[in-house]
Design a protein around this motif. Sequence first.
Motif, PDB file in Angstrom:
ATOM      1  N   TYR A   1      -7.410   6.707   2.677  1.00 50.14           N
ATOM      2  CA  TYR A   1      -7.380   6.060   4.062  1.00 50.14           C
ATOM      3  C   TYR A   1      -6.761   4.905   4.014  1.00 50.14           C
ATOM      4  O   TYR A   1      -6.150   4.613   5.039  1.00 50.14           O
ATOM      5  CB  TYR A   1      -8.809   5.770   4.589  1.00 50.14           C
ATOM      6  CG  TYR A   1      -9.868   5.025   3.773  1.00 50.14           C
ATOM      7  CD1 TYR A   1      -9.862   3.615   3.637  1.00 50.14           C
ATOM      8  CD2 TYR A   1     -11.137   5.910   3.136  1.00 50.14           C
ATOM      9  CE1 TYR A   1     -10.770   2.839   2.770  1.00 50.14           C
ATOM     10  CE2 TYR A   1     -11.786   4.897   2.315  1.00 50.14           C
ATOM     11  CZ  TYR A   1     -11.797   3.744   2.142  1.00 50.14           C
ATOM     12  OH  TYR A   1     -12.695   2.892   1.276  1.00 50.14           O
ATOM     13  N   LEU A   2      -6.484   4.101   3.040  1.00 49.12           N
ATOM     14  CA  LEU A   2      -5.692   2.851   3.031  1.00 49.12           C
ATOM     15  C   LEU A   2      -4.128   3.210   3.290  1.00 49.12           C
ATOM     16  O   LEU A   2      -3.336   2.567   3.658  1.00 49.12           O
ATOM     17  CB  LEU A   2      -5.886   1.795   1.925  1.00 49.12           C
ATOM     18  CG  LEU A   2      -7.174   1.079   2.075  1.00 49.12           C
ATOM     19  CD1 LEU A   2      -7.609   0.192   1.004  1.00 49.12           C
ATOM     20  CD2 LEU A   2      -7.339   0.175   3.302  1.00 49.12           C
TER      21      LEU A   2
ATOM     22  N   LYS B   1       0.696  -1.205  -0.050  1.00 53.68           N
ATOM     23  CA  LYS B   1       0.035  -0.123   0.102  1.00 53.68           C
ATOM     24  C   LYS B   1       0.922   1.219   0.000  1.00 53.68           C
ATOM     25  O   LYS B   1       0.384   2.260  -0.129  1.00 53.68           O
ATOM     26  CB  LYS B   1      -1.049   0.103   1.332  1.00 53.68           C
ATOM     27  CG  LYS B   1      -1.818  -1.031   1.318  1.00 53.68           C
ATOM     28  CD  LYS B   1      -2.870  -0.975   0.110  1.00 53.68           C
ATOM     29  CE  LYS B   1      -3.999  -2.094   0.226  1.00 53.68           C
ATOM     30  NZ  LYS B   1      -4.835  -2.194  -1.192  1.00 53.68           N
ATOM     31  N   ILE B   2       2.133   0.958   0.125  1.00 53.23           N
ATOM     32  CA  ILE B   2       3.144   2.398   0.129  1.00 53.23           C
ATOM     33  C   ILE B   2       2.837   3.186  -1.123  1.00 53.23           C
ATOM     34  O   ILE B   2       2.964   4.298  -1.090  1.00 53.23           O
ATOM     35  CB  ILE B   2       4.371   1.836   0.371  1.00 53.23           C
ATOM     36  CG1 ILE B   2       4.528   1.494   1.630  1.00 53.23           C
ATOM     37  CG2 ILE B   2       5.240   2.926   0.217  1.00 53.23           C
ATOM     38  CD1 ILE B   2       6.001   0.943   2.248  1.00 53.23           C
TER      39      ILE B   2
ATOM     40  N   GLY C   1       0.143   2.635   4.884  1.00 57.14           N
ATOM     41  CA  GLY C   1       1.411   3.138   4.367  1.00 57.14           C
ATOM     42  C   GLY C   1       2.214   3.811   5.347  1.00 57.14           C
ATOM     43  O   GLY C   1       3.342   3.982   5.078  1.00 57.14           O
ATOM     44  N   VAL C   2       1.509   4.574   6.251  1.00 60.93           N
ATOM     45  CA  VAL C   2       2.254   5.427   7.114  1.00 60.93           C
ATOM     46  C   VAL C   2       2.080   5.214   8.550  1.00 60.93           C
ATOM     47  O   VAL C   2       3.206   4.823   9.149  1.00 60.93           O
ATOM     48  CB  VAL C   2       1.631   7.108   7.015  1.00 60.93           C
ATOM     49  CG1 VAL C   2       2.151   7.934   7.438  1.00 60.93           C
ATOM     50  CG2 VAL C   2       1.637   7.518   5.395  1.00 60.93           C
ATOM     51  N   THR C   3       0.959   5.205   9.205  1.00 58.47           N
ATOM     52  CA  THR C   3       0.589   5.215  10.549  1.00 58.47           C
ATOM     53  C   THR C   3       1.066   3.672  11.065  1.00 58.47           C
ATOM     54  O   THR C   3       1.889   3.729  12.039  1.00 58.47           O
ATOM     55  CB  THR C   3      -0.907   5.571  10.800  1.00 58.47           C
ATOM     56  OG1 THR C   3      -1.037   6.778  10.228  1.00 58.47           O
ATOM     57  CG2 THR C   3      -0.983   5.532  12.441  1.00 58.47           C
TER      58      THR C   3
ATOM     59  N   VAL D   1     -11.791  -3.066  10.306  1.00 60.47           N
ATOM     60  CA  VAL D   1     -13.187  -2.988  10.454  1.00 60.47           C
ATOM     61  C   VAL D   1     -13.522  -1.515   9.904  1.00 60.47           C
ATOM     62  O   VAL D   1     -14.506  -1.215   9.023  1.00 60.47           O
ATOM     63  CB  VAL D   1     -13.645  -2.705  12.114  1.00 60.47           C
ATOM     64  CG1 VAL D   1     -14.836  -2.225  12.179  1.00 60.47           C
ATOM     65  CG2 VAL D   1     -13.433  -4.048  12.509  1.00 60.47           C
ATOM     66  N   ALA D   2     -12.850  -0.448   9.940  1.00 63.67           N
ATOM     67  CA  ALA D   2     -13.064   0.949   9.417  1.00 63.67           C
ATOM     68  C   ALA D   2     -13.142   0.674   7.754  1.00 63.67           C
ATOM     69  O   ALA D   2     -14.256   1.249   7.302  1.00 63.67           O
ATOM     70  CB  ALA D   2     -12.187   1.671   9.995  1.00 63.67           C
ATOM     71  N   PRO D   3     -12.133   0.190   7.210  1.00 61.68           N
ATOM     72  CA  PRO D   3     -12.384   0.248   5.577  1.00 61.68           C
ATOM     73  C   PRO D   3     -13.614  -0.409   5.195  1.00 61.68           C
ATOM     74  O   PRO D   3     -14.114   0.181   4.148  1.00 61.68           O
ATOM     75  CB  PRO D   3     -11.142  -0.636   5.377  1.00 61.68           C
ATOM     76  CG  PRO D   3     -10.054  -0.424   6.309  1.00 61.68           C
ATOM     77  CD  PRO D   3     -10.940  -0.313   7.663  1.00 61.68           C
ATOM     78  N   ALA D   4     -13.883  -1.641   5.814  1.00 58.84           N
ATOM     79  CA  ALA D   4     -15.148  -2.351   5.458  1.00 58.84           C
ATOM     80  C   ALA D   4     -16.461  -1.580   5.809  1.00 58.84           C
ATOM     81  O   ALA D   4     -17.234  -1.492   4.799  1.00 58.84           O
ATOM     82  CB  ALA D   4     -15.453  -3.369   6.271  1.00 58.84           C
TER      83      ALA D   4
END
Length: 343
Positions: free
Chosen positions: A312-313, A241-242, A318-320, A295-298
């Motif tokens: 958001y992904l 995802k980077i 990629g970061v947090t 959960v949040a992405p779904a």
Amino acid sequence: MIDLAISNLISPVVLFFAMGLVIALIKAKVEFPNAIGDFITMYLLVAIGLKGGVAIAEAGILSVLPAIIGATVLGIFIPIYCFYILKGMGKFKADDAAALAGHYGSISVVTFIAAATFLTNQNIEYEAFMNGLPAIMEIPAIIVALVLASLAKGRSFKKASTVNSETGADKLDALSEKKSLPQVTKQVVLSKSVILLLGAMIVGYITGPSGMVQVEFFYKELFMGMLSLFMLEMGIVAGSKIHELRKAGVFIVGFGIIIPCINAVLGIIVGGIAGLSIGGATLLGVLAASCSYIVAPAAMRVSLPKANPAMYLGASLGVTLPFNLIFGIPIYYYLATNIMRFF
């Protein structure tokens, strides 16, 4: 601080995660079969919930209540202020701002497990009932984010209607979004992460320590081995995802590093008010600093389909997530040791 950071960097949890990042970046053909990945995820969720339920039974619900209230308050407050930062300073659309706010208000079980492992390796004690808090913080943040998006869209609809009143299609869309909130809430509550955490917690609370003895080998002795495999898979996913960061922009990169640090401080302060130990306050700070990627992405895909997944992904995976696992956890413990002097 430097010693803590080095100790965290050479721990098996972080090294397996780093190994996964490298595998993804060099595009090696290493993939986890879906069935195995799902099994490991379910195992970890049940193990955490079970241990949390047993610990709550041992401690007593009244002694745990301040931490539960504190976790709920964090789950409500964090997405609110994140939403307005993203919408105001970042100039994000309501959907994108709400989706990101929901992710950062929600939590990452992986980050929590890594932090608990870090504390254990450093021989730092923490309240065992902290294992029960992840499920509690998953739900309110997503609900608040959806409410914020709905309110923002309602205001924009009113402004548009004063300029031009046409077929009323926008109004119908706004109403349908409001009707979808209970459905999305139900989806979040019944999602795999939440239902397994809560269900296992209830089982642990009912059976207590005597019940845990019967399954101790499976849920305690094998835990670190399962976790190492899970972290390897998470490293591969995060590495893949980077590239999304190019679409997300520089602001998101800064947001994905600075906001978790602010949230960690808020979590540590709430932990101090709730009477937690330094280890417990560290874990609450880590929960506040973490960012959901399951959960949040779904939930956001269903309720905010216009939100950009790259945002958001890219930010969460990629970061947090890498920042928290590699650098954040020892930083948050260091902050907790200093902040907790005031409590």
